[in-house]
Write a protein that holds these residues in place. Structure first.
Motif, PDB file in Angstrom:
ATOM      1  N   GLY A 250      32.466  -4.946  26.378  1.00 53.03           N
ATOM      2  CA  GLY A 250      33.759  -4.277  26.452  1.00 53.03           C
ATOM      3  C   GLY A 250      33.728  -2.960  25.711  1.00 53.03           C
ATOM      4  N   ASP A 251      34.631  -2.097  26.032  1.00 56.06           N
ATOM      5  CA  ASP A 251      34.711  -0.793  25.402  1.00 56.06           C
ATOM      6  C   ASP A 251      35.495  -0.920  24.105  1.00 56.06           C
ATOM      7  OD1 ASP A 251      34.925   1.797  24.679  1.00 56.06           O
ATOM      8  OD2 ASP A 251      36.061   2.461  26.442  1.00 56.06           O
ATOM      9  N   PRO A 252      34.830  -0.826  22.930  1.00 62.71           N
ATOM     10  CA  PRO A 252      35.558  -1.031  21.678  1.00 62.71           C
ATOM     11  C   PRO A 252      36.596   0.048  21.419  1.00 62.71           C
ATOM     12  CG  PRO A 252      33.354  -0.213  21.212  1.00 62.71           C
ATOM     13  CD  PRO A 252      33.400  -0.502  22.685  1.00 62.71           C
ATOM     14  N   GLY A 253      36.433   1.221  22.025  1.00 65.11           N
ATOM     15  CA  GLY A 253      37.395   2.278  21.773  1.00 65.11           C
ATOM     16  C   GLY A 253      38.593   2.233  22.676  1.00 65.11           C
ATOM     17  N   SER A 254      38.582   1.347  23.696  1.00 68.14           N
ATOM     18  CA  SER A 254      39.666   1.335  24.672  1.00 68.14           C
ATOM     19  C   SER A 254      41.016   1.009  24.064  1.00 68.14           C
ATOM     20  CB  SER A 254      39.324   0.359  25.794  1.00 68.14           C
ATOM     21  OG  SER A 254      40.357   0.311  26.742  1.00 68.14           O
ATOM     22  N   PRO A 255      41.158  -0.046  23.226  1.00 66.49           N
ATOM     23  CA  PRO A 255      42.479  -0.322  22.656  1.00 66.49           C
ATOM     24  C   PRO A 255      43.017   0.835  21.814  1.00 66.49           C
ATOM     25  CG  PRO A 255      41.018  -2.208  22.381  1.00 66.49           C
ATOM     26  CD  PRO A 255      40.171  -1.072  22.830  1.00 66.49           C
ATOM     27  N   LEU A 256      42.147   1.463  21.016  1.00 71.26           N
ATOM     28  CA  LEU A 256      42.583   2.566  20.165  1.00 71.26           C
ATOM     29  C   LEU A 256      42.988   3.763  21.005  1.00 71.26           C
ATOM     30  CD1 LEU A 256      42.869   3.043  17.141  1.00 71.26           C
ATOM     31  CD2 LEU A 256      40.591   4.086  17.146  1.00 71.26           C
ATOM     32  N   ARG A 257      42.189   4.042  22.051  1.00 71.06           N
ATOM     33  CA  ARG A 257      42.499   5.170  22.926  1.00 71.06           C
ATOM     34  C   ARG A 257      43.795   4.917  23.688  1.00 71.06           C
ATOM     35  NH1 ARG A 257      38.483   4.768  25.771  1.00 71.06           N
ATOM     36  NH2 ARG A 257      37.071   5.854  24.370  1.00 71.06           N
ATOM     37  N   GLY A 328      59.459  13.128  17.922  1.00 74.45           N
ATOM     38  CA  GLY A 328      58.479  13.406  18.963  1.00 74.45           C
ATOM     39  C   GLY A 328      57.230  14.061  18.421  1.00 74.45           C
ATOM     40  N   GLY A 329      57.409  14.998  17.461  1.00 72.06           N
ATOM     41  CA  GLY A 329      56.242  15.657  16.879  1.00 72.06           C
ATOM     42  C   GLY A 329      55.362  14.688  16.118  1.00 72.06           C
ATOM     43  N   VAL A 330      56.005  13.782  15.339  1.00 71.11           N
ATOM     44  CA  VAL A 330      55.221  12.800  14.588  1.00 71.11           C
ATOM     45  C   VAL A 330      54.449  11.879  15.534  1.00 71.11           C
ATOM     46  CG1 VAL A 330      55.390  10.821  13.040  1.00 71.11           C
ATOM     47  CG2 VAL A 330      56.732  12.882  12.582  1.00 71.11           C
ATOM     48  N   ALA A 331      55.127  11.410  16.602  1.00 67.42           N
ATOM     49  CA  ALA A 331      54.471  10.513  17.549  1.00 67.42           C
ATOM     50  C   ALA A 331      53.337  11.219  18.277  1.00 67.42           C
ATOM     51  CB  ALA A 331      55.498   9.975  18.555  1.00 67.42           C
ATOM     52  N   LEU A 332      53.562  12.479  18.658  1.00 66.28           N
ATOM     53  CA  LEU A 332      52.513  13.221  19.359  1.00 66.28           C
ATOM     54  C   LEU A 332      51.306  13.432  18.454  1.00 66.28           C
ATOM     55  CD1 LEU A 332      51.731  14.695  21.941  1.00 66.28           C
ATOM     56  CD2 LEU A 332      52.797  16.750  21.026  1.00 66.28           C
ATOM     57  N   ALA A 333      51.543  13.774  17.186  1.00 66.18           N
ATOM     58  CA  ALA A 333      50.423  13.967  16.262  1.00 66.18           C
ATOM     59  C   ALA A 333      49.676  12.651  16.023  1.00 66.18           C
ATOM     60  CB  ALA A 333      50.943  14.523  14.934  1.00 66.18           C
ATOM     61  N   THR A 334      50.426  11.551  15.900  1.00 67.38           N
ATOM     62  CA  THR A 334      49.777  10.249  15.698  1.00 67.38           C
ATOM     63  C   THR A 334      48.945   9.873  16.908  1.00 67.38           C
ATOM     64  OG1 THR A 334      51.631   9.561  14.306  1.00 67.38           O
ATOM     65  CG2 THR A 334      50.196   7.841  15.174  1.00 67.38           C
ATOM     66  N   GLY A 335      49.484  10.098  18.108  1.00 64.89           N
ATOM     67  CA  GLY A 335      48.725   9.769  19.310  1.00 64.89           C
ATOM     68  C   GLY A 335      47.456  10.586  19.425  1.00 64.89           C
ATOM     69  N   ALA A 336      47.548  11.869  19.103  1.00 69.71           N
ATOM     70  CA  ALA A 336      46.347  12.712  19.156  1.00 69.71           C
ATOM     71  C   ALA A 336      45.292  12.233  18.157  1.00 69.71           C
ATOM     72  CB  ALA A 336      46.732  14.158  18.880  1.00 69.71           C
ATOM     73  N   ALA A 337      45.741  11.820  16.972  1.00 71.24           N
ATOM     74  CA  ALA A 337      44.787  11.327  15.970  1.00 71.24           C
ATOM     75  C   ALA A 337      44.107  10.040  16.445  1.00 71.24           C
ATOM     76  CB  ALA A 337      45.520  11.092  14.650  1.00 71.24           C
ATOM     77  N   LEU A 338      44.863   9.138  17.067  1.00 71.38           N
ATOM     78  CA  LEU A 338      44.262   7.890  17.550  1.00 71.38           C
ATOM     79  C   LEU A 338      43.238   8.155  18.645  1.00 71.38           C
ATOM     80  CD1 LEU A 338      47.439   5.600  17.668  1.00 71.38           C
ATOM     81  CD2 LEU A 338      45.542   5.470  16.050  1.00 71.38           C
ATOM     82  N   VAL A 339      43.553   9.078  19.561  1.00 72.66           N
ATOM     83  CA  VAL A 339      42.601   9.408  20.629  1.00 72.66           C
ATOM     84  C   VAL A 339      41.329  10.024  20.049  1.00 72.66           C
ATOM     85  CG1 VAL A 339      42.247  10.849  22.671  1.00 72.66           C
ATOM     86  CG2 VAL A 339      44.406   9.615  22.378  1.00 72.66           C
ATOM     87  N   LEU A 340      41.468  10.893  19.063  1.00 70.82           N
ATOM     88  CA  LEU A 340      40.286  11.530  18.457  1.00 70.82           C
ATOM     89  C   LEU A 340      39.449  10.527  17.680  1.00 70.82           C
ATOM     90  CD1 LEU A 340      41.888  14.884  17.217  1.00 70.82           C
ATOM     91  CD2 LEU A 340      40.371  14.546  19.192  1.00 70.82           C
ATOM     92  N   LEU A 341      40.089   9.542  17.052  1.00 70.99           N
ATOM     93  CA  LEU A 341      39.345   8.553  16.269  1.00 70.99           C
ATOM     94  C   LEU A 341      38.684   7.486  17.137  1.00 70.99           C
ATOM     95  CD1 LEU A 341      41.840   7.991  13.311  1.00 70.99           C
ATOM     96  CD2 LEU A 341      39.670   9.232  13.251  1.00 70.99           C
ATOM     97  N   ALA A 342      39.109   7.344  18.389  1.00 64.75           N
ATOM     98  CA  ALA A 342      38.537   6.312  19.264  1.00 64.75           C
ATOM     99  C   ALA A 342      37.112   6.673  19.634  1.00 64.75           C
ATOM    100  CB  ALA A 342      39.388   6.176  20.523  1.00 64.75           C
TER     101      ALA A 342
END
Length: 373
Positions: A250-257, A328-342
């Motif tokens: 399985g793709d370990p980064g999929s849930p985080l992404r 919205g800004g906080v959520a967008l920044a959090t989402g971008a961080a999660l995608v980058l960390l995946a």
């Protein structure tokens, strides 16, 4: 000023709710009443036509119309005339059943005279009834999954061997069971007062299909604790052993992404909502200012009640816009961080999809979040 505007808003909302409630609760009742009246009118027309036919002696044509009238609008009188009609065409068992139901209905309604008259018709028909009994042999009873039918109606075991009233004519009797051939016969009821008995014999086993015959009996498995010795015959040539395909990890980064994409999508929605509230605030402010007189270089402001209400609505929309932009800004920044960390995504499995995507759609009817993962 504010209390007056608030009172008028609540009054308008209450009036609108009352209109909606009246529409929802009143319309179905009116439609139901109209449908009930139409059904009763159709039933009455069928009844009058059937009565006309019976006076002309055309009972075979009248009986179906009486049955349809009874189905549309059940009534004691209609059912009694139906029973009388069926008696005239020789369907004595059906007439007997309808007379019995009339007896029960008139008794419940306290109509003593009509009850006694219907009961007299029941008693008069009793000796004229033809009966049919379906007996199941002991061998057939032991057949797994046995099902017995009379005229396509399933007979439970308690009904086996009981002679029940039936109308004259042919009656189909059948029996089916697991792994057995279907058995079927026809019993003919030809005269009044006749009793016919049909016995279901042992059912024959169904023929084996060619596939079942070729497969033969299953091979005997060795007893527990025994060891199979190699055969003295020449061993067969070794065949290449098929290697089972490895199951892709399985793709370990999929849930985080996925979490990042969803969170980012929520952030985009928040920004869009904030922009909407911001435009509303500007619009309300311009409109409210038009109802105000500004004096002393803007130091004081005299507004009409309507202008004051619009300016209050503008402040509320501005506050909501600020909150939406921040969230919205906080959520967008959090989402971008999660995608980058995946971790990097693996190649897609040819039997499935591992990619994910999300998008925000703005339209005239609202804001939608669309995604797949």
């Amino acid at each position: 000023m504010k209390s007056g505007v608030l009172f008028r808003s609540r009054a308008r909302a209450a009036g609108l709710a009352a209109c909606i409630l009246t529409t929802i609760t009143g319309a179905p009742g009116a439609r139901a009443d109209a449908g009930d009246a139409k059904r009763k009118a159709d039933a009455r027309a069928l009844f009058e036509e059937a009565r006309k036919l019976t006076r002309e002696g055309k009972y075979a044509e009248a009986c179906p119309k009486l049955a349809a009238s009874l189905q549309l609008n059940a009534g004691i009188g209609t059912q009694f005339y139906l029973a009388d009609c069926l008696e005239h065409v020789g369907q004595l068992a059906s007439a007997w059943i309808n007379y019995l139901e009339v007896v029960d209905a008139t008794k419940a309604a306290g109509q003593k005279a009509r009850e006694e008259y219907a009961r007299a018709r029941v008693d008069a028909l009793q000796p004229r009834l033809s009966r049919l009994a379906v007996v199941v042999s002991d061998e057939a009873r032991r057949t797994p999954g046995l099902e017995v039918r009379r005229d396509d109606a399933v007979l439970v075991e308690a009904q086996w061997g009981i002679a029940v009233p039936v109308d004259p004519g042919p009656h189909k009797i059948s029996a089916t069971a697991t792994g057995a051939k279907r058995w079927e016969t026809t019993a003919a009821i030809e005269r009044e007062g006749q009793t016919v008995t049909v016995t279901i014999p042992p059912l024959e086993r169904a023929a084996r299909t060619p596939t079942q015959a070729a497969s033969g009996p299953p091979a005997a498995s060795p007893l527990a604790g025994t060891v199979l010795l190699p055969s003295t015959a020449s061993p067969p040539s070794p065949e290449p052993r098929a290697t089972a395909p490895e199951k892709p990890a399985g793709d370990p980064g999929s849930p985080l992404r996925t979490a990042g994409l969803v969170t980012g999508g929520v952030g985009l929605v928040g920004l869009a909502v904030g922009a909407g509230f911001g435009m509303t605030a500007l619009s309300k402010n311009r409109e409210g200012t038009g109802h105000c007189d500004v004096s002393n270089a803007g130091a004081s402001k005299a507004c009409t009640p309507e202008g004051g209400a619009l300016l209050d609505e503008s402040k509320t929309a501005a506050t909501l816009s600020t909150v939406s932009f921040i969230a919205g800004g906080v959520a967008l920044a959090t989402g971008a961080a999660l995608v980058l960390l995946a971790p990097p995504a693996r190649k897609a499995d040819p039997r499935g999809r591992t990619d994910a995507a999300a998008s925000v759609l703005l339209g005239p009817d609202g804001i939608s979040l669309v995604g797949r993962w």
